[in-house]
Every structure is written in C-alpha cells, then in structure tokens.
Design a protein around this motif. Sequence first.
Motif, PDB file in Angstrom:
ATOM      1  N   PRO A 170       1.141  -0.780   0.180  1.00 36.08           N
ATOM      2  CA  PRO A 170       0.409  -0.446   0.281  1.00 36.08           C
ATOM      3  C   PRO A 170       0.514   1.375  -0.129  1.00 36.08           C
ATOM      4  CG  PRO A 170       0.070  -0.784   2.737  1.00 36.08           C
ATOM      5  CD  PRO A 170       1.366  -1.797   1.057  1.00 36.08           C
ATOM      6  N   THR A 171       0.371   2.336  -0.669  1.00 30.99           N
ATOM      7  CA  THR A 171       0.989   3.968   0.062  1.00 30.99           C
ATOM      8  C   THR A 171       0.723   4.862   1.042  1.00 30.99           C
ATOM      9  OG1 THR A 171       0.390   4.013  -2.661  1.00 30.99           O
ATOM     10  CG2 THR A 171       1.441   6.425  -1.140  1.00 30.99           C
ATOM     11  N   LEU A 172       0.852   4.378   1.798  1.00 36.04           N
ATOM     12  CA  LEU A 172       0.868   4.840   3.506  1.00 36.04           C
ATOM     13  C   LEU A 172       0.562   6.118   3.281  1.00 36.04           C
ATOM     14  CD1 LEU A 172       3.645   2.624   5.496  1.00 36.04           C
ATOM     15  CD2 LEU A 172       1.428   1.871   4.125  1.00 36.04           C
ATOM     16  N   LEU A 173      -0.367   6.805   4.077  1.00 33.62           N
ATOM     17  CA  LEU A 173      -0.938   8.053   3.829  1.00 33.62           C
ATOM     18  C   LEU A 173      -1.408   8.916   5.248  1.00 33.62           C
ATOM     19  CD1 LEU A 173      -2.610   8.949   0.616  1.00 33.62           C
ATOM     20  CD2 LEU A 173      -0.289   9.169   1.425  1.00 33.62           C
ATOM     21  N   SER A 197      -8.319   0.796   5.877  1.00 33.87           N
ATOM     22  CA  SER A 197      -6.863  -0.476   4.592  1.00 33.87           C
ATOM     23  C   SER A 197      -8.186   0.568   3.498  1.00 33.87           C
ATOM     24  CB  SER A 197      -6.630  -0.747   4.461  1.00 33.87           C
ATOM     25  OG  SER A 197      -6.328  -1.859   3.738  1.00 33.87           O
ATOM     26  N   ALA A 198      -7.979   0.700   2.792  1.00 28.87           N
ATOM     27  CA  ALA A 198      -9.129   1.499   1.297  1.00 28.87           C
ATOM     28  C   ALA A 198      -9.586  -0.239   0.969  1.00 28.87           C
ATOM     29  CB  ALA A 198      -8.658   2.016   0.368  1.00 28.87           C
ATOM     30  N   ASN A 205      -3.286  -0.032  -3.555  1.00 26.95           N
ATOM     31  CA  ASN A 205      -3.790   0.350  -2.316  1.00 26.95           C
ATOM     32  C   ASN A 205      -3.707   1.327  -1.104  1.00 26.95           C
ATOM     33  OD1 ASN A 205      -5.264  -0.242   0.510  1.00 26.95           O
ATOM     34  ND2 ASN A 205      -4.680  -2.597   0.727  1.00 26.95           N
ATOM     35  N   ILE A 206      -4.206   2.143  -0.570  1.00 30.03           N
ATOM     36  CA  ILE A 206      -4.105   2.899   0.380  1.00 30.03           C
ATOM     37  C   ILE A 206      -4.530   2.684   1.971  1.00 30.03           C
ATOM     38  CG2 ILE A 206      -4.811   5.224   0.676  1.00 30.03           C
ATOM     39  CD1 ILE A 206      -4.654   5.395  -2.237  1.00 30.03           C
ATOM     40  N   LEU A 207      -3.232   3.277   2.841  1.00 28.90           N
ATOM     41  CA  LEU A 207      -3.745   3.040   3.917  1.00 28.90           C
ATOM     42  C   LEU A 207      -3.581   4.825   5.105  1.00 28.90           C
ATOM     43  CD1 LEU A 207      -1.478   0.996   5.655  1.00 28.90           C
ATOM     44  CD2 LEU A 207      -3.242   0.370   4.888  1.00 28.90           C
ATOM     45  N   TYR A 208      -5.183   5.011   4.860  1.00 29.54           N
ATOM     46  CA  TYR A 208      -5.476   6.998   5.833  1.00 29.54           C
ATOM     47  C   TYR A 208      -5.634   6.388   6.563  1.00 29.54           C
ATOM     48  CZ  TYR A 208      -9.933   5.643   4.240  1.00 29.54           C
ATOM     49  OH  TYR A 208     -11.410   4.809   4.262  1.00 29.54           O
TER      50      TYR A 208
END
Length: 272
Positions: A173-176, A247-248, A264-267
């Motif tokens: 994932p991209t860690l946002l 997690s998206a 994936n994106i974590l936000y």
Amino acid sequence: MELFKSVKVTDRITRIEMPYVCAYLIEGDDKAILLDTGFGYGDLKAFVDTLTTLPYEVILTHGHPDHAGGSVQFETVYIHPREFVAAERDCSIENRRKIRQHVVKKLGILDEDMSMWLPQRTEAFLPITEKDVFDLGGVTLKPVLVPGHAQGIICIVIPEEKIAIFGDACSDPTLLNLDASTTIREHLQGLLHLREFEKMFDRVLINHSEYELPKDVLANNILLAHNILHGVDDKIRIRMSGNISYSARPNRTKNKYQMIPVGNILYRDDKL
C-alpha cells in the motif's frame, strides 16, 4: 545478513538492496545518479563505488529516515524543498535506530552494531523541482512531484528505459496515515499529475517489498483515492504504530488466493 546487495534491473539501472529498503543507481554514458541512501547504517558509498566508475550525485525521493538517512556520505544531494524540514528533523541517529530496529525485527534481523551508524547530515541539501531534468548522457531523469506519503515526495521517470521509479509515492500500500502525510484529496491530484507521464514508462519500480509492481498500480490507486473520498472503499480498520488507520481494500499479499488488484492506500479519517 548482507548490508548491501546489488541486482541489475537493466543495463543502466542497478537496485541496491538493504534490509527493508533499497536504493537505485542509474548510470548514463557520462555520469550517474544514486536515488536514495537508506538508513545510514553501513558504508553505502564504498559499496556504490564498487558498482560504477562514473561521477555521481544523489537524489532523495523524500526525507524519511529510511531514504535520506545515509546522505551524509555524499557531497551533492538533491531533495524537494518541501522535504527540507523533514530530512533535517527526522534523520537523527536516535530516530533512524528506532525505526530500523522496528522494521528489521519483523524480518528476523538482529544485527545492530553501533559503530555502523553514520552521523546525521549537517550540510545543506540542494533543491530539486519538476523543472530539473538530469541528463546523464543517453539517459534522462524527470522528477515528478506526487504529494501524499510525504509532502514533497517525488517519482523519477526515465523515458529511455521506459521505467518510472515510484518509490513510496504510489505503492501497495501507499502509506498516507503518517502525521506528515498529505490529505487524500491532495494525493489524488498528485496521482492524476503522474498519469500525465504514463506513456513514458512500462515498468514501475518501488523501494520496498516486491521492488517492482505492475503499471496498473497507478490507475488502481487513483480509483481507490476516488472511492475513499466518496466513502465507498472497503475501509478496513487497522492499528498501526498505536494509531487507528483504515485500509481502502484487503491486503493483496495476505490474501494471495483472492483476485485483489494491485495497489492499496492506508489512510486516516482526519486526512481526507
């Protein structure tokens, strides 16, 4: 455990693997660029000097300790101006040790030798922006700003190699969900900007885990960012570093037998 290992990606690009993270050496006919410097644990410069006889400079994709930590060894180091503060604030030996110990422990590595830690850089960084194109002789590097994981994180597009190095800017994932991350909305604008260059590359390299992802990761993460903003993502609650994040979509690598697209994106809820 080896501190550094070199793997040829193409004739021009060498990946330098370290525990948890990697750097890239890009060589032209006349000079080279080292992209990122790891945690600053061990003599990276001596290792790079065994790989190339060309003069080289350093570009940092962003200022996080696992990417900018070894920059003290190099005279000319470029980073986006939005990362000046982060690189100075977060790259103390104490902070780099804490983060490295946390991530390598998960890999089963217990190799710390205090004498291997490099001091923090005190010399000034040089600014890099999208106006800068690095001509190495037969190879050019085009920086593209993609805020999100960090305020001033950049990708590097190498048209002659048909490769883009996304690093941590667009991943799986991209860690946002970090304190210094941008909002999802700003990240989406960065991804849409990166898409303007997609005809220049067919392969995508990253700095962690698999080291290379399908090009679809960009389109898929654009869709996920849209879904998050419209409240239609899977929004799976997770705990990371003591904080609640989301997690998206399900983790692809932990659900290997499900057809989950790459990306994936974590936000966090407070950074939409």
